[in-house]
Motif scaffolding. Sequence first.
Motif, short mmCIF file in Angstrom:
data_model
loop_
_atom_site.label_atom_id
_atom_site.label_comp_id
_atom_site.label_asym_id
_atom_site.label_seq_id
_atom_site.Cartn_x
_atom_site.Cartn_y
_atom_site.Cartn_z
N ARG A 154 76.18 -25.80 41.68
CA ARG A 154 76.52 -24.62 42.47
C ARG A 154 76.39 -24.83 43.98
N ILE A 155 76.37 -26.08 44.40
CA ILE A 155 76.28 -26.38 45.82
C ILE A 155 77.60 -26.02 46.49
N ILE A 156 77.54 -25.30 47.58
CA ILE A 156 78.74 -24.92 48.33
C ILE A 156 79.07 -26.08 49.26
N LEU A 157 80.26 -26.64 49.06
CA LEU A 157 80.65 -27.86 49.75
C LEU A 157 80.59 -27.74 51.27
N SER A 158 81.09 -26.64 51.81
CA SER A 158 81.09 -26.48 53.26
C SER A 158 79.67 -26.44 53.82
N VAL A 159 78.77 -25.77 53.11
CA VAL A 159 77.37 -25.70 53.56
C VAL A 159 76.72 -27.08 53.44
N ALA A 160 76.98 -27.77 52.34
CA ALA A 160 76.42 -29.12 52.15
C ALA A 160 76.90 -30.06 53.26
N SER A 161 78.16 -29.93 53.64
CA SER A 161 78.70 -30.77 54.71
C SER A 161 78.04 -30.47 56.05
N LEU A 162 77.84 -29.19 56.34
CA LEU A 162 77.17 -28.81 57.59
C LEU A 162 75.73 -29.32 57.64
N VAL A 163 75.02 -29.20 56.53
CA VAL A 163 73.64 -29.68 56.48
C VAL A 163 73.61 -31.20 56.63
N ALA A 164 74.52 -31.89 55.95
CA ALA A 164 74.58 -33.35 56.07
C ALA A 164 74.87 -33.77 57.50
N ARG A 165 75.81 -33.10 58.16
CA ARG A 165 76.12 -33.41 59.55
C ARG A 165 74.91 -33.16 60.45
N SER A 166 74.17 -32.08 60.19
CA SER A 166 73.01 -31.78 61.03
C SER A 166 71.91 -32.82 60.89
N HIS A 167 71.94 -33.56 59.78
CA HIS A 167 70.94 -34.61 59.58
C HIS A 167 71.48 -36.00 59.90
N GLY A 168 72.69 -36.07 60.47
CA GLY A 168 73.19 -37.34 60.96
C GLY A 168 74.25 -38.02 60.12
N MET A 169 74.79 -37.36 59.10
CA MET A 169 75.86 -37.97 58.32
C MET A 169 77.10 -38.08 59.19
N HIS A 170 77.80 -39.20 59.08
CA HIS A 170 79.01 -39.45 59.87
C HIS A 170 80.10 -38.43 59.50
N PRO A 171 80.85 -37.93 60.49
CA PRO A 171 81.89 -36.93 60.21
C PRO A 171 82.95 -37.38 59.20
N ASN A 172 83.28 -38.69 59.20
CA ASN A 172 84.28 -39.19 58.25
C ASN A 172 83.79 -39.10 56.81
N VAL A 173 82.49 -39.27 56.62
CA VAL A 173 81.93 -39.17 55.27
C VAL A 173 82.02 -37.74 54.77
N THR A 174 81.67 -36.80 55.63
CA THR A 174 81.75 -35.39 55.22
C THR A 174 83.20 -34.96 55.03
N LYS A 175 84.11 -35.53 55.82
CA LYS A 175 85.54 -35.23 55.63
C LYS A 175 86.02 -35.76 54.29
N MET A 176 85.63 -36.99 53.95
CA MET A 176 86.00 -37.57 52.65
C MET A 176 85.44 -36.72 51.52
N HIS A 177 84.18 -36.31 51.66
CA HIS A 177 83.52 -35.49 50.65
C HIS A 177 84.23 -34.16 50.49
N ALA A 178 84.62 -33.55 51.59
CA ALA A 178 85.29 -32.26 51.53
C ALA A 178 86.69 -32.38 50.92
#
Length: 179
Positions: A154-178
């Motif tokens: 039940r993880i909301i993808l957009s929220v997970a991406s924002l949290v990952a970005r706030s902890h230093g995940m590269h934007p391309n990784v979150t884009k691929m994930h989304a």
Amino acid sequence: PSGLHLGHLKALTARVPKEPEDVERSSTTDIQQKLCNAQLDLINYSLKHGYSYDRWKDVVNIMIEKEPGNHLIHRPRLIHLYEADLGACYAILWKKLFAKAELRDAINPGQYGGRQGHEAVYLPYAGELKNEICRMSRKSLINFDNDAQSCYDRIILSVASLVARSHGMHPNVTKMHAN
């Protein structure tokens, strides 16, 4: 979904038994290395450009009975099967992100999953210890366990991406994930 699974990836890294002057072994090792490099190139391309392959977008959902014979709608365990290379990629990237968050003390001390020194056996031990302290001191206790059932489903993808970005995940990784 595509028929490729973790066993195929493990075969790429398996060591071939060594025989004296075994020409076949060296050619097998070379083929394994070329296949590993090709797989790695595909993953690196997707990470570099935030691209998600079509085969990564297909997921097989399987329901397994938690209790044999109990067919109630709320009782089955739902499992999502992703492509093996996508799962391996996520495992490596999220493990690194989790380690960075751990170093910055960005993880709640009550989180026991996947943390050094917070093994699963410590959580019930801490609960028993807390209960015994309250019993011995004759103090009242209210306990709240926030163990969200099926929370990863039940993880909301957009929220997970924002949290990952706030902890230093590269934007391309979150884009691929989304994607």
